[in-house]
Design an enzyme around this catalytic site. Structure first.
Site, short mmCIF file in Angstrom:
data_model
loop_
_atom_site.label_atom_id
_atom_site.label_comp_id
_atom_site.label_asym_id
_atom_site.label_seq_id
_atom_site.Cartn_x
_atom_site.Cartn_y
_atom_site.Cartn_z
N HIS A 1 65.51 3.23 12.81
CA HIS A 1 65.27 4.63 13.72
C HIS A 1 66.73 4.78 14.13
O HIS A 1 67.04 4.09 15.02
CB HIS A 1 64.26 4.35 14.70
N LEU B 1 60.80 12.56 17.79
CA LEU B 1 62.07 12.04 17.95
C LEU B 1 62.45 11.61 16.53
O LEU B 1 61.52 10.89 15.87
CB LEU B 1 62.13 10.88 19.00
N HIS C 1 57.10 6.76 5.53
CA HIS C 1 57.07 6.46 6.92
C HIS C 1 55.94 7.22 7.68
O HIS C 1 55.72 8.43 7.61
CB HIS C 1 58.56 7.45 7.54
N HIS D 1 52.93 6.77 10.74
CA HIS D 1 52.19 6.07 12.07
C HIS D 1 50.93 6.13 11.89
O HIS D 1 49.93 7.46 11.88
CB HIS D 1 52.63 6.71 13.24
N LEU D 2 49.81 4.98 11.68
CA LEU D 2 48.54 5.02 11.58
C LEU D 2 47.98 4.92 12.84
O LEU D 2 46.53 4.93 13.16
CB LEU D 2 48.04 4.06 10.47
N ARG D 3 48.47 4.05 14.09
CA ARG D 3 48.01 3.42 14.91
C ARG D 3 47.00 2.53 14.84
O ARG D 3 47.08 1.72 13.76
CB ARG D 3 47.49 4.76 15.81
N HIS E 1 49.21 11.86 18.25
CA HIS E 1 48.87 11.47 19.94
C HIS E 1 47.93 12.43 20.29
O HIS E 1 47.62 13.64 19.77
CB HIS E 1 50.26 11.98 20.72
N LYS F 1 61.54 -3.09 10.28
CA LYS F 1 61.75 -1.77 10.90
C LYS F 1 62.73 -1.91 12.39
O LYS F 1 62.32 -3.08 13.22
CB LYS F 1 60.63 -1.04 11.48
N ASP G 1 56.79 10.64 8.73
CA ASP G 1 56.51 10.51 10.33
C ASP G 1 55.56 11.17 11.05
O ASP G 1 55.67 11.26 12.16
CB ASP G 1 57.83 10.91 10.96
N HIS H 1 63.92 9.45 8.69
CA HIS H 1 63.70 10.71 9.36
C HIS H 1 65.22 11.13 9.92
O HIS H 1 65.28 11.70 11.19
CB HIS H 1 62.84 10.72 10.62
O1 DOR Z 1 58.38 11.77 17.13
C1 DOR Z 1 58.39 10.33 16.81
N1 DOR Z 1 57.15 9.82 17.20
N2 DOR Z 1 59.22 9.57 16.65
C2 DOR Z 1 59.27 8.24 16.40
O2 DOR Z 1 60.27 7.69 16.37
C3 DOR Z 1 57.93 7.75 16.88
C4 DOR Z 1 56.78 8.51 16.79
C5 DOR Z 1 55.53 7.91 17.67
O3 DOR Z 1 55.52 6.48 17.33
O4 DOR Z 1 54.82 8.72 18.08
ZN ZN Z 2 58.22 7.36 13.16
#
Ligand code: DOR
Ligand code: ZN
Length: 346
Positions: free
Chosen positions: A138, A221, A15, A17-19, A253, A101, A249, A176
């Site tokens: 999720h 989250l 799991h 997130h690479l953006r 940011h 997803k 996860d 998660h």
């Molecule tokens: O903390 C989180 N960040 N939970 C998520 O479900 C999404 C993720 C995000 O994309 O920043």
């Molecule tokens: Zn996530």
């Protein structure tokens, strides 16, 4: 004798997130340095909805990979109420799409296109149950009256269990997980139900985020829960049970969007994830189960081979946490659990 070195098959991140764009270029090398493969989250703006979107996103990831790095992005599609089952099936049959997803609409970062009316995704879910394509979930309800700390437990009862009952054979990754209710529910779900666990939910409880000042870099989250739930996560992860495996996860940011009056959710753990994980397993006296959690249980569920390569972790003086990494999209603060971590990846 205390163990100071551990060699395991190379881990995967189930799991991540690479953006996209500059942020992806900044964070991707940190996952590729340690992990062989990762399940790539589709919550871009706009989201990765069709097989064509996923193919293009995969190409952008491969183009951004540093020269000489071997890293395989495993692509997912973002389930919307308009998702076409035939498109998903074609993407899965071609080998491109590894999972779909499910974000309940409004549950988290970039989830506005998620599902509000589950009857509208019945066709996709039934096709997935027939073909064995996993649904990554999720698991939080979004009704405003439900307390944020209860949203996972309520989701199981109100959404996940009914979906699983009406769609026999559907293979589900509850992602998660953060509560003892989730760990217990997953444990009773048979071969079709597994869960991923993050680094932050193994190391921190909500006091770490809220006592003595608010720590926005611990805000994610599902939100951190009370200590007894964290302990349940450690028990599940270190148990050796193939039901549970690593999904960091890791969710970057930029610093200004985290340290903000309305800060974004997400912990950027990728650079330190394996060091932290080894610390947790060492503390639990469960280093023998680390390889299962990080490198074997995930591939088994996703029908993938275990990685051929190995990595070695070594225990010594506490590691230096990087503080932050610089990207063209701004600095990103690296997760720091606030206590010494003694394991490093060689
Ligand atoms: O903390 C989180 N960040 N939970 C998520 O479900 C999404 C993720 C995000 O994309 O920043
Ligand atoms: Zn996530």
């Amino acid at each position: 004798m205390t163990r100071t070195s551990l060699t395991i098959r190379q881990p995967d991140d189930w799991h991540l997130h690479l953006r996209d764009g500059a942020m992806m270029e900044g964070v991707l090398p940190h996952s590729a340095a340690h992990f062989a493969r990762a399940i790539i989250m589709p919550n871009l703006v706009p989201p990765v909805v069709t097989a064509l979107d996923a193919a293009k996103y995969r190409d952008r990831i491969l183009t951004a990979l540093p020269e000489g790095t071997d890293f395989e992005p495993l692509m997912t599609l973002y389930l919307t109420e308009d998702t076409d089952p035939a498109d998903v099936k074609a993407g899965a049959d071609s080998g491109l799409v590894k999972a779909v997803k499910l974000y309940p609409a409004g549950a988290t970062t970039n989830s506005a296109s998620g599902v509000a009316d589950f009857d509208r995704v019945r066709g996709v879910l039934e096709m997935m149950a027939d073909t064995g394509l996993p649904l990554c979930v999720h698991g939080e309800v979004t009704r405003p009256e439900v307390d944020i700390f209860d949203r996972e437990a309520v989701f199981i009862e109100e959404v996940l269990d009914p979906i699983r009952r009406t769609t026999p054979g559907l293979r589900v990754v509850m992602e998660h997980i953060t509560t003892s209710e989730a760990a217990d529910y997953v444990a009773t779900g048979g071969d079709d139900l597994v869960a991923t666990i993050t680094i932050q939910h193994l190391m921190l409880d909500r006091n770490a985020m809220l006592v003595g000042g608010i720590r926005p870099h611990y805000y994610c989250l599902p939100i951190l829960k009370r200590g007894s739930h964290r302990e349940a996560m450690v028990r599940a992860a270190t148990s050796g049970d193939p039901t549970y495996f690593l999904g960091t996860d890791s969710a970057p940011h930029s610093k200004d969007t985290k340290e903000n009056a309305c800060g974004c959710a997400g912990c950027f753990t990728a650079p330190v994830a394996l060091s932290c994980l080894a610390e947790v397993f060492d503390e639990a006296g469960a280093l023998d189960h680390l390889e299962g959690f990080a490198s074997r249980h995930g591939p088994a569920f996703y029908g993938q081979p275990v990685n051929d390569r190995e990595i070695t972790l070594e225990k010594g003086d506490p590691i230096e946490f990087p503080g932050q990494i610089e990207t063209e999209a701004g600095p990103v603060t690296v997760f720091n659990p606030g206590r010494p971590v003694h394991w490093r990846v060689l």
